[in-house]
Design an enzyme around this catalytic site. Structure first.
Site, PDB file in Angstrom:
ATOM      1  N   SER A 144      -7.556  -3.932   1.954  1.00 30.00           N
ATOM      2  CA  SER A 144      -7.595  -2.759   1.083  1.00 30.00           C
ATOM      3  C   SER A 144      -6.404  -1.843   1.358  1.00 30.00           C
ATOM      4  O   SER A 144      -5.257  -2.264   1.215  1.00 30.00           O
ATOM      5  CB  SER A 144      -8.939  -2.031   1.272  1.00 30.00           C
ATOM      6  OG  SER A 144      -9.144  -1.078   0.268  1.00 30.00           O
ATOM      7  N   GLU A 238     -13.765  -6.759  -8.709  1.00 31.57           N
ATOM      8  CA  GLU A 238     -13.287  -5.527  -8.073  1.00 31.57           C
ATOM      9  C   GLU A 238     -12.268  -4.826  -8.958  1.00 31.57           C
ATOM     10  O   GLU A 238     -11.452  -5.468  -9.624  1.00 31.57           O
ATOM     11  CB  GLU A 238     -12.712  -5.798  -6.686  1.00 31.57           C
ATOM     12  CG  GLU A 238     -11.557  -6.751  -6.578  1.00 31.57           C
ATOM     13  CD  GLU A 238     -11.019  -6.798  -5.138  1.00 31.57           C
ATOM     14  OE1 GLU A 238     -10.653  -5.721  -4.619  1.00 31.57           O
ATOM     15  OE2 GLU A 238     -10.983  -7.883  -4.553  1.00 31.57           O
ATOM     16  N   HIS A 268     -14.852  -6.474  -3.567  1.00 33.67           N
ATOM     17  CA  HIS A 268     -13.764  -6.011  -2.719  1.00 33.67           C
ATOM     18  C   HIS A 268     -13.995  -6.426  -1.264  1.00 33.67           C
ATOM     19  O   HIS A 268     -15.071  -6.222  -0.710  1.00 33.67           O
ATOM     20  CB  HIS A 268     -13.701  -4.482  -2.836  1.00 33.67           C
ATOM     21  CG  HIS A 268     -12.549  -3.830  -2.174  1.00 33.67           C
ATOM     22  ND1 HIS A 268     -11.245  -4.053  -2.556  1.00 33.67           N
ATOM     23  CD2 HIS A 268     -12.492  -2.933  -1.159  1.00 33.67           C
ATOM     24  CE1 HIS A 268     -10.439  -3.310  -1.819  1.00 33.67           C
ATOM     25  NE2 HIS A 268     -11.170  -2.637  -0.954  1.00 33.67           N
TER      26      HIS A 268
END
Length: 302
Positions: A144, A238, A268
């Site tokens: 991320s 996502e 995610h």
């Protein structure tokens, strides 16, 4: 069974009290609790330390002689998460690759906005490379926001003419802080945990006035030429999907060896659910093969 597993993970995330875009004082302990709810395997060894003055956790698997180091950068929208919270995922990577892992506790926004986090991961990486005598047996990984920092770390090293790591592994990377990808709307209902507004909130905390289109914070706008091989993994459920696909396209256009690996029906950083989700375990196995292939190539070249 995988459809049932995907539904279970989806419901876990939809029902969780965690809100990526919420108040950091409330959300930090909630995320930590989520990430550490599963006990680590008994053979995982953690040692606190520092690299370049930055706190880190070294992660080893008992009775394994490591063949290199995974330099892992945790996620959390630049404002949440911790080195300790990412040990579960980092230790899985260490186990599957036969390497040691090190997880970095970089400073968080909004208390420490850009460039604090990038300065920390850069200092820690360079200290690790200096200890190893070479970066050739290091693989950078990031999830991320950590994927963003991983790419920006590589760009910074390239610009200073430093030795690159053997490869980089990017899990659901956040690469466009202008938040303009079409998947922010197109995947809004499919994503069980993250929204465009949450990303905008966390990006604003991190940027603190920096232009979100600056290549130093949004790597899809950067010159990626000269970077080491990349593996980019993401799930089709996502809102950050376009951040992954657009980074892959930009890397390919800049002549970087890149593999884009999209798993359908998963959210995610789904790899963090590998204990519950077959697709997560399979993705980690593919990541391990990528790491082994590229570190083997480095050894052969040496």
């Amino acid at each position: 069974m995988t459809a049932q597993q995907r539904d279970m993970v989806d419901q876990i995330l939809r029902n969780a009290p965690f809100d990526l875009g919420g108040d950091v004082a409330a959300q930090r302990p909630l995320l930590e609790q989520m990430l550490t709810s599963q006990p680590l395997p008994a053979d995982v060894r953690m040692t606190s330390g520092d690299l370049g003055g930055v706190p880190v956790i070294f992660i080893d698997i008992a009775d394994v002689e490591p063949r290199g180091t995974i330099f892992h950068i945790h996620g959390g929208g630049f404002a949440l998460g911790s080195a300790g919270g990412s040990v579960g995922l980092a230790s899985s990577l260490a186990r599957k690759t036969g390497m040691r892992a090190v997880s970095v506790d970089y400073r968080l926004a909004p208390e420490h906005p850009y460039p604090a986090a990038l300065q920390d991961v850069t200092a820690a990486y360079r200290a690790l490379a200096g200890q190893a005598g070479s970066a050739g047996h290091i693989v950078v990984s990031g999830e991320s926001a950590g994927g963003n920092l991983a790419i920006e770390l590589l760009i910074a090293d390239k610009e200073e003419g430093l030795t690159m790591p053997a490869a980089a592994l990017l899990l659901s990377p956040m690469t466009d802080l202008t938040v303009t990808g079409s998947s922010y709307a197109g995947k809004a209902h499919a994503d069980p945990a993250i929204s465009a507004q949450a990303i905008r909130t966390r990006a604003a905390d991190y940027l603190a006035g920096t232009d979100p289109a600056d290549p130093l914070v949004s790597p899809i706008f950067a010159d990626l030429s000269g970077l080491p091989p990349l593996l980019i993994q993401a799930g089709s459920h996502e809102v950050l999907l376009d951040d992954a696909t657009r980074l892959a396209a930009k890397a390919a256009a800049d002549d970087v060896a890149v593999i884009l690996d999209i798993t359908p029906g998963v959210p995610h950083v789904f790899q963090a659910f590998a204990a519950l989700l077959d697709e997560g375990d399979a993705a980690l196995n593919r990541a391990a093969r990528f790491v082994k292939d590229n570190t083997t190539a480095q050894k052969a070249a040496a």
